[in-house]
Design an enzyme around this catalytic site. Structure first.
Site, PDB file in Angstrom:
ATOM      1  CG  ASP A  25      -9.465  -8.657   1.845  1.00  0.00           C
ATOM      2  OD1 ASP A  25      -8.750  -7.689   1.556  1.00  0.00           O
ATOM      3  OD2 ASP A  25      -9.202  -9.452   2.768  1.00  0.00           O
ATOM      4  CE  LYS A  28     -11.710  -2.042   1.104  1.00  0.00           C
ATOM      5  NZ  LYS A  28     -11.887  -3.481   1.420  1.00  0.00           N
ATOM      6  N   GLY A  52      -4.932  -4.143   1.181  1.00  0.00           N
ATOM      7  CA  GLY A  52      -4.398  -4.698  -0.059  1.00  0.00           C
ATOM      8  C   GLY A  52      -5.494  -4.617  -1.094  1.00  0.00           C
ATOM      9  CG  HIS A  53      -7.403  -1.527  -1.689  1.00  0.00           C
ATOM     10  ND1 HIS A  53      -7.712  -0.224  -1.385  1.00  0.00           N
ATOM     11  CD2 HIS A  53      -7.752  -2.246  -0.579  1.00  0.00           C
ATOM     12  CE1 HIS A  53      -8.214  -0.162  -0.151  1.00  0.00           C
ATOM     13  NE2 HIS A  53      -8.243  -1.371   0.351  1.00  0.00           N
ATOM     14  CD  GLN A 236      -8.048  -1.410   6.976  1.00  0.00           C
ATOM     15  OE1 GLN A 236      -8.298  -0.277   7.347  1.00  0.00           O
ATOM     16  NE2 GLN A 236      -6.976  -1.696   6.264  1.00  0.00           N
TER      17      GLN A 236
HETATM   18  P1  GDP Z   1     -10.174  -4.928  -1.588  1.00  0.00           P
HETATM   19  O1  GDP Z   1      -9.222  -5.022  -0.440  1.00  0.00           O
HETATM   20  O2  GDP Z   1     -11.563  -4.651  -1.138  1.00  0.00           O
HETATM   21  O3  GDP Z   1      -9.733  -3.975  -2.657  1.00  0.00           O
HETATM   22  O4  GDP Z   1     -10.214  -6.383  -2.253  1.00  0.00           O
HETATM   23  P2  GDP Z   1      -8.953  -7.332  -2.563  1.00  0.00           P
HETATM   24  O5  GDP Z   1      -8.254  -6.804  -3.760  1.00  0.00           O
HETATM   25  O6  GDP Z   1      -8.161  -7.575  -1.340  1.00  0.00           O
HETATM   26  O7  GDP Z   1      -9.689  -8.694  -2.868  1.00  0.00           O
HETATM   27  C1  GDP Z   1     -10.645  -8.804  -3.879  1.00  0.00           C
HETATM   28  C2  GDP Z   1     -10.168  -9.905  -4.850  1.00  0.00           C
HETATM   29  O8  GDP Z   1     -11.238 -10.295  -5.673  1.00  0.00           O
HETATM   30  C3  GDP Z   1      -9.070  -9.440  -5.785  1.00  0.00           C
HETATM   31  O9  GDP Z   1      -8.245 -10.536  -6.090  1.00  0.00           O
HETATM   32  C4  GDP Z   1      -9.843  -8.991  -7.007  1.00  0.00           C
HETATM   33  O10 GDP Z   1      -9.075  -9.074  -8.201  1.00  0.00           O
HETATM   34  C5  GDP Z   1     -10.970  -9.985  -7.034  1.00  0.00           C
HETATM   35  N1  GDP Z   1     -12.246  -9.494  -7.568  1.00  0.00           N
HETATM   36  C6  GDP Z   1     -12.822  -8.266  -7.446  1.00  0.00           C
HETATM   37  N2  GDP Z   1     -14.048  -8.267  -7.988  1.00  0.00           N
HETATM   38  C7  GDP Z   1     -14.256  -9.508  -8.458  1.00  0.00           C
HETATM   39  C8  GDP Z   1     -15.369 -10.148  -9.094  1.00  0.00           C
HETATM   40  O11 GDP Z   1     -16.420  -9.577  -9.323  1.00  0.00           O
HETATM   41  N3  GDP Z   1     -15.219 -11.474  -9.420  1.00  0.00           N
HETATM   42  C9  GDP Z   1     -14.085 -12.166  -9.170  1.00  0.00           C
HETATM   43  N4  GDP Z   1     -14.035 -13.440  -9.510  1.00  0.00           N
HETATM   44  N5  GDP Z   1     -13.020 -11.597  -8.561  1.00  0.00           N
HETATM   45  C10 GDP Z   1     -13.125 -10.296  -8.203  1.00  0.00           C
HETATM   46  P1  IMO Z   2      -8.506  -4.248   2.781  1.00  0.00           P
HETATM   47  O1  IMO Z   2      -8.473  -2.743   2.653  1.00  0.00           O
HETATM   48  C1  IMO Z   2      -9.104  -7.675   5.393  1.00  0.00           C
HETATM   49  C2  IMO Z   2      -7.696  -7.264   9.509  1.00  0.00           C
HETATM   50  C3  IMO Z   2      -6.539  -8.132   9.951  1.00  0.00           C
HETATM   51  C4  IMO Z   2      -6.893  -8.345  11.407  1.00  0.00           C
HETATM   52  C5  IMO Z   2      -7.481  -6.991  11.810  1.00  0.00           C
HETATM   53  C6  IMO Z   2      -6.502  -6.070  12.508  1.00  0.00           C
HETATM   54  O2  IMO Z   2      -7.641  -4.947   1.807  1.00  0.00           O
HETATM   55  O3  IMO Z   2      -9.918  -4.722   2.779  1.00  0.00           O
HETATM   56  P2  IMO Z   2      -4.479  -4.578  11.665  1.00  0.00           P
HETATM   57  O4  IMO Z   2      -3.188  -4.956  11.005  1.00  0.00           O
HETATM   58  O5  IMO Z   2      -5.323  -3.645  10.858  1.00  0.00           O
HETATM   59  O6  IMO Z   2      -4.292  -4.107  13.063  1.00  0.00           O
HETATM   60  O7  IMO Z   2      -5.294  -5.970  11.771  1.00  0.00           O
HETATM   61  O8  IMO Z   2      -7.924  -6.385  10.595  1.00  0.00           O
HETATM   62  N1  IMO Z   2      -7.435  -6.442   8.321  1.00  0.00           N
HETATM   63  C7  IMO Z   2      -7.959  -6.694   7.117  1.00  0.00           C
HETATM   64  N2  IMO Z   2      -8.725  -7.722   6.690  1.00  0.00           N
HETATM   65  N3  IMO Z   2      -8.786  -6.670   4.549  1.00  0.00           N
HETATM   66  C8  IMO Z   2      -8.048  -5.623   4.965  1.00  0.00           C
HETATM   67  O9  IMO Z   2      -7.841  -4.527   4.210  1.00  0.00           O
HETATM   68  C9  IMO Z   2      -7.555  -5.621   6.302  1.00  0.00           C
HETATM   69  N4  IMO Z   2      -6.785  -4.789   7.027  1.00  0.00           N
HETATM   70  C10 IMO Z   2      -6.740  -5.297   8.262  1.00  0.00           C
HETATM   71  O10 IMO Z   2      -6.497  -9.345   9.224  1.00  0.00           O
HETATM   72  O11 IMO Z   2      -7.912  -9.301  11.519  1.00  0.00           O
HETATM   73 MG    MG Z   3      -7.832  -6.352   0.353  1.00  0.00          MG
END
Ligand code: GDP
Ligand code: IMO
Ligand code: MG
Length: 441
Positions: A25, A28, A52-53, A236
């Site tokens: 998270d 990416k 979840g991207h 991840q």
């Molecule tokens: P990922 O799994 O690495 O793709 O990241 P996620 O989408 O799960 O979580 C990142 C969250 O931060 C999302 O809600 C994005 O919209 C938000 N985000 C990404 N870059 C920035 C940033 O530079 N500033 C802020 N405030 N939010 C950001």
């Molecule tokens: P993105 O790509 C954050 C965590 C779960 C749990 C562990 C194992 O959005 O960064 P699993 O279901 O993979 O067997 O769970 O990994 N986990 C993540 N945490 N971002 C993710 O993906 C994750 N995908 C799995 O919360 O701790």
């Molecule tokens: Mg994510």
């Protein structure tokens, strides 16, 4: 005849790996989407719909779980590589969601014959096992990821290519589900999953995706030879790597850069650049050690301002100060060329910032983390304090426009992590970035 081992037609090719440096998270999806306008293809190489991207374009939010984050750029091929565990239901849901936004995912998507299929029984086992673990649960996403990878390694998994051979499909599925249903009913006291229903669904799914199934490795080799730019999208984060992460509180795939090779079929020398997406602080979802975790008002501030809620499960993310000890390991694990710092704007307004520079472990000061969860849980962070900034960095696109204290914080990060910063994200929107280096040049 097309050859897969001939001379390069052009040396303009660039294979870029974008992956998470922490516990996921990091942002990416946003960065992959941003960089996709320069590439021909985006490849997912590990994980599944546990990811979840989030992409925000002109205020419109799209969350992708399984489909590569390049899908919103027409004409860019999106590959699901052999290292991915693929849930048919999740894929079709995502395709339908995209259709409702006017995106025809099937026109851009290609799937490896060797990707592992996630079955409904994998999901049931994942959830039953977590329940049985009680207080020792890993906090998985409950998507069947771990059980699917177990079957892959046990050499009994169903792969995408098997869907096209009715006999092979039935035989492999039957053997696998006999085992799953034995576990579900005998070990966990749960209901069995219906074999015929699963077979019928998979037979239909095979017909639906047949035109998308291909040899991803061969296509990537051809793209390399043709001098194309390709982006490999990690899911991840490095600390969730099954080997190098905080085991056993990890996911079940190799999230580090080597996974881009094994999960797509390219070799290590094909990779030109590894960009580690690194949050300006630290978060984690699920259980496991987190030395710099904050449960005080600062932790709440980061969670609120950073909107730190899981994009897949909606769980609250745990938040804490930046930890450069774990990042030092991540830089090594990934041969990281550079970092992209995200969510710098979330630190706006904090009077002072702490950076963890070392741990105290067994009475000693250490600068590299111990392996595994048990030892990491014993580590006490040692902090350095830096002044914060009262100005806003949100939406900033120029280095010179960043407050001096923010610049100093970033420079200190570079020095402590041992990696340069190529990009800084200052907001969730595609356009909110400071670009210091063109990582695809
Ligand atoms: P990922 O799994 O690495 O793709 O990241 P996620 O989408 O799960 O979580 C990142 C969250 O931060 C999302 O809600 C994005 O919209 C938000 N985000 C990404 N870059 C920035 C940033 O530079 N500033 C802020 N405030 N939010 C950001
Ligand atoms: P993105 O790509 C954050 C965590 C779960 C749990 C562990 C194992 O959005 O960064 P699993 O279901 O993979 O067997 O769970 O990994 N986990 C993540 N945490 N971002 C993710 O993906 C994750 N995908 C799995 O919360 O701790
Ligand atoms: Mg994510």
């Amino acid at each position: 005849m097309a050859s897969h081992c001939g001379e390069l037609e052009s040396d303009m090719s660039k294979f870029l790996v974008v992956l998470g440096s922490q516990w996921g998270d990091e942002g990416k999806g946003k960065i992959v989407d941003l960089l996709t306008d320069q590439v021909s293809a985006v490849v997912r190489f590990q994980g599944g719909h546990n990811a979840g991207h989030t992409l925000i374009i002109n205020g419109q939010k799209t969350v992708l779980h399984l489909i590569p984050s390049g899908i919103l750029h027409p004409g860019v091929t999106c590959y699901i590589g052999n290292g991915v565990v693929l849930s048919p239901d999740a894929l079709m849901h995502e395709v339908d969601d995209l259709k409702s936004q006017g995106v025809d995912a099937f026109s851009q998507l290609k799937i490896s014959t060797q990707s592992t299929i996630i079955l409904p029984s994998h999901v049931a086992i994942d959830q039953a096992r977590e329940r049985a673990r009680g207080g020792n649960a890993i906090g998985t996403t409950g998507r069947g990821i771990g059980p699917a990878y177990e079957d892959k390694v046990a050499r009994r998994a169903l792969r995408v290519g098997d869907l096209l051979d009715a006999g092979q499909l039935e035989q492999t599925l039957r053997a696998q589900m006999e085992w799953h249903n034995f576990l579900l009913t005998q070990q966990f006291g749960e209901a069995a999953i219906d074999f015929e229903e699963t077979l019928a669904a998979l037979t239909g799914f095979g017909k639906t995706i047949k035109p998308l199934i291909c040899n991803v490795t061969a296509e990537l080799a051809a793209l390399k030879r043709a001098g194309k730019k390709v982006l490999f999208e990690g899911a991840q984060g490095a600390l969730l790597d099954v080997d190098h992460g905080t085991y056993p509180f990890v996911t079940s795939s190799n999230t580090t850069a080597g996974g881009a090779c094994t999960g797509s079929g390219i070799g290590p020398r094909a990779i030109d650049y590894v960009l580690g997406i690194t949050k300006a602080y630290t978060t984690r979802v699920g259980a496991g050690p987190f030395p710099t975790e904050l449960t005080d008002s600062v932790g709440k501030h980061l969670a609120n301002v950073g909107k730190e809620k899981g994009a897949t499960t909606g769980r609250d993310r745990r938040c804490g100060w930046l930890d450069t000890v774990i990042l030092r390991q991540t830089v090594v694990n990934n041969s990281m060329t550079a970092m992209c710092i995200t969510k710098l704007d979330v630190l706006d307004g904090l009077e002072e910032l702490k950076i963890c520079t070392h741990y105290e472990f067994n009475g000693e000061k250490i600068d590299f983390p111990p392996a595994g969860a048990a030892d990491l849980a014993q580590c006490v962070p040692i902090y350095e304090t830096m002044p914060g900034w009262s100005e806003t960095t949100a939406g900033c696109t120029e280095w010179s426009a960043l407050p001096v204290n923010a610049q100093n914080y970033l420079k200190r990060m570079e020095a402590l992590c041992g990696a340069k910063i190529a990009m800084i994200s200052t907001g969730p929107d595609r356009l909110e970035n400071v670009i210091l280096e063109d990582v695809l040049a």
